[in-house]
Write an enzyme that holds these catalytic residues in place. Structure first.
Site, mmCIF file in Angstrom:
data_model
loop_
_atom_site.group_PDB
_atom_site.id
_atom_site.type_symbol
_atom_site.label_atom_id
_atom_site.label_comp_id
_atom_site.label_asym_id
_atom_site.label_seq_id
_atom_site.Cartn_x
_atom_site.Cartn_y
_atom_site.Cartn_z
ATOM 1 N N ALA A 239 0.963 -1.270 0.541
ATOM 2 C CA ALA A 239 -0.314 0.510 -0.087
ATOM 3 C C ALA A 239 0.785 1.244 -0.582
ATOM 4 O O ALA A 239 2.144 1.539 -0.116
ATOM 5 C CB ALA A 239 -0.837 0.148 1.076
ATOM 6 N N HIS A 240 0.266 2.245 0.125
ATOM 7 C CA HIS A 240 0.861 3.804 -0.254
ATOM 8 C C HIS A 240 2.311 4.208 1.176
ATOM 9 O O HIS A 240 1.517 3.670 2.056
ATOM 10 C CB HIS A 240 0.409 4.815 -0.542
ATOM 11 C CG HIS A 240 -0.935 5.131 0.261
ATOM 12 N ND1 HIS A 240 -2.158 6.235 -0.038
ATOM 13 C CD2 HIS A 240 -1.875 4.354 1.765
ATOM 14 C CE1 HIS A 240 -3.095 5.968 1.120
ATOM 15 N NE2 HIS A 240 -2.885 4.981 2.058
ATOM 16 N N ASN A 241 3.195 4.348 0.800
ATOM 17 C CA ASN A 241 4.015 5.109 2.154
ATOM 18 C C ASN A 241 4.232 4.212 2.208
ATOM 19 O O ASN A 241 4.891 4.269 3.462
ATOM 20 C CB ASN A 241 3.175 5.738 2.864
ATOM 21 C CG ASN A 241 2.235 6.955 2.111
ATOM 22 O OD1 ASN A 241 2.536 7.703 1.525
ATOM 23 N ND2 ASN A 241 0.817 7.338 2.670
#
Lengths: 351, 351, 351
Positions: A239-241
């Site tokens: 997922a993001h980050n």
């Protein structure tokens, strides 16, 4: 497709001790049980030693200690599995791409494609992208605006990079992988989810491998980051980050939620899930299908889940688990009653 | 790519109270810790309040209450996270597609493509499909026969819609997603699986988001249905005949089996699995990796699974779980014996 | 798209007993509850019998026993679900591909494509590949070097086969599936993962179905093998060297680790994970989301996991599971103390 080399050449390539005729031709690799004439095998796992005596292999990669009493042809090496890994590439039937841009590819005027790169049919390369030396882009790849692929990268057919995805050197990406998809970011306004633009990118280190249909989302603000030497199997979700440290390996079907940081040299088995916003330190092993619900600060092994049972036994266990809180209270009560009867001897461990 | 706006313009856009110079230029967004000169940040989560004092951000989106004692530039808003969501799109580096059909696209003669739509390279649009106003179809998209994409839709490169997939307005679909694949329907004839043609379609509401490599199968007879405002993350599996209510969100790697109905405003965390043919009511939250094996009729939170332990402790727990039924019986027995000794006092909770 | 047939023709097609007018026109299929005039329905599951009386269906597929007292039109068959399966294909709106190679396709000079095959737009067929009679390759398919697709195969748009993938007859593959990706094989050299070339291929039997975004990796040395009649749902991961026996079915999101062998006629429910290097015998059923951590040598059902609870109850259970080893020891202790009090009567089951 498949090369033929002789045992002497292979011995020299590996720096191995040759036991047998240098001119013996080797045309392929196989396991001890399946190898036939002309094929090289290897003994890495001691439990396969029993197959050594009857193998039909033309020669075997062996530790010197395992070669005692073995009269067949052998290449003696300190680590037969590693020797097999190195030699395997000599016999890989994977077609080699030729340099140049296929006439059907659509390449933006201001994209930079190194002359030694190979760009397959129906590839799209958008504005400002940079394709390094000796990079292979399989058919149907899409390279978004300003994305960069370092030298020696190999992208299978049908890999998608959105814009602003930066990839290091010698990175291998299998079909269907998507890098830079928009992370799952929404603000809830009275029950309605409002989309948050994902304006960060993705940064991938050197010598990374990314499996079939694996997804690595772009960051919400800064980049999602994958370190050097990381190996990601198929069907993984990053997922993001998220940040993944150098030389960490994840088996298939792992899912890592947003903003989680994973250390270096971790091994994450198949089907593991990690919640978001946690930190996992270096040198952690997580067993298959574990749910990681909190940060891990000590190296070592971690697990969750229950062991497999027959359906009939499992139904009993599952029912009993729902009674566990009641059982614990009753156990405590019965302990107190026994204490009373025996005049307070032998206190229970939590009493 | 990235816009530059000044603080006054942003204040007006948001209807915020401006604290600082209107002419200050803002060129990007970042977290409080990472923001540098020219970047706007936000304080939404109270636990990040500690970063406010030292932030290098040019300005910060703040609640009025949080602005007390903050001497820096600020835009005061009732909900900073929502304000950030709205403003994020102004700084999105995502390339804007231009209207028109790329010459390499293959569009059926009887397909309708609005003049304001953008159709990328190597897109295929089949007979009878309808592409609405201001729709973007990224490279390599495939739009099957009679499928419809409502106005303002944005499909990333490489999205596949089979035939008879009907999509509402302003729907966002990420790369690799497949809508309308043939559901898993077979009749067993003496051990042999006989395929059942999947003759239903897929209906998707307005303002839906569908993540990378997510699959939504077509219905067996009627349509699989996704309501308005539903947000589906990456790698999700929606089987045939499923119905998902408005404004429900699912995190990555969720799998929903056939014919299950999920209500409105539900939140399904990552890795959750649901069996088929069940009903989940509105306003349900299911925690990560839970196995939902029965219908849920009451709003609230639901979970299954076991908590993570070290590998050594987990091995003990896993072994004990298999002994649970035996333990429960022994506990009952020991309670009875204590009852006998103490002449029947203090009955156990299930005795 | 959708055919219209009359009841007499359908009766003849199925070998059914006709109850009603042969000339009645049937234009589609639907469930008992949803069917309208002109639509045929079926009663397979006894729990839907209640809908028979009020159905608006033009006719119903019924067992003779269920037809007693039913005055509507019917086709009497021994197995209505199977009859529905057979008849469903007559009403499938899926577009039929036309024979021939789309002018945009890129086909190697030495590839063999049968004249009756259909090759869609932007398909790539590499050197030495063989495409059999009546095969359909949807748009954007990629067929690697020397790969073979047997007669009657149907590949949806955007299916990827790497090199040396051999597929039997009448195989159906949904969009996004990838066959022959490089298995996850690495040798660890002082903390660095060294890639092992995956030089085996993939062999798929006849009448296999492979779902959306499912991945089947090539073998490390020999082929990964999928037997005849195997049905694989969406989002499945089959690692290198796996063998799946004939007529085994797997629901979505299953992950099978490397070198595991699964028998014939097994049913693997959604989300199941299997570790590597194990053997599962014929006729095994594994329930949803089970973690299979050891070989299975007896036919029957197997499960792991815990039942769903409300979040509040689950928190208690999860905490208690971590205390289980302590509880077990305390139970044993309290049993001994009661034994002492009661002079050694009634020994516990493990004491």
């Amino acid at each position: 497709m498949t090369a033929t080399m002789n045992l002497g050449q292979l011995s020299e390539f590996l720096g191995a001790t040759l036991q047998g005729p240098a001119e013996l031709e080797i045309s392929g690799l196989a396991t001890l049980q399946e190898a036939g004439p002309g094929q090289l095998s290897f003994l890495a796992n001691p439990q396969y030693r029993k197959y050594l005596v009857d193998t039909q292999a033309a020669a075997v990669l062996l530790r010197a200690a395992d070669a005692e009493g073995f009269s067949g042809n052998a290449l003696l090496v300190p680590d037969p599995y590693l020797a097999y890994a190195r030699i395997s590439h000599l016999f890989d039937p994977k077609p080699k791409a030729v340099a140049g841009i296929h006439p059907s590819a659509v390449v933006a005027a201001d994209a930079q494609v190194d002359a030694s790169a190979s760009v397959g049919p129906f590839v799209v390369i958008e504005s400002g992208a940079v394709i390094g030396a000796n990079v292979t882009l399989g058919a149907h790849c899409f390279i978004g605006a300003r994305s960069v692929i370092g030298e020696g990268g190999w992208l299978a057919p049908r890999v998608t990079l959105y814009h602003d995805v930066r990839i290091g050197k010698r990175v291998v990406i299998q079909s269907g992988a998507v890098l830079g998809g928009e992370g799952f970011g929404f603000a809830n306004e009275k029950g309605i989810w409002q989309k948050i633009a994902q304006i960060g990118g993705v940064t991938i280190g050197d010598d990374v491998e990314i499996g079939v249909n694996t997804a690595i989302d772009r960051g919400a603000l800064a980049d999602t980051r994958i370190g050097d030497g990381v190996k990601l199997d198929n069907q993984i979700q990053i997922a993001h980050n998220v940040q993944v440290g150098d030389h960490t390996a994840m088996a298939a079907c792992v899912g890592i939620s947003g903003s989680t940081k994973i250390g270096k040299h971790c091994t994450i088995a198949g089907g593991v899930g990690m919640v978001g916003h946690i930190d996992v330190c270096d040198n952690v092993f997580v067993s298959g299908m574990t749910m990681v619900t909190r940060s891990i600060t000590e190296p070592g092994g971690y697990s969750s889940g229950t062991a497999m049972q027959t359906l009939a036994d499992w139904r009993k266990s599952a029912a009993r688990i729902r009674q566990l809180d009641d059982m614990a209270k009753r156990l405590q009560q019965v302990e107190k009653r026994v204490d009373a009867v025996t005049s307070g001897g032998q206190p229970s461990s939590d009493g």
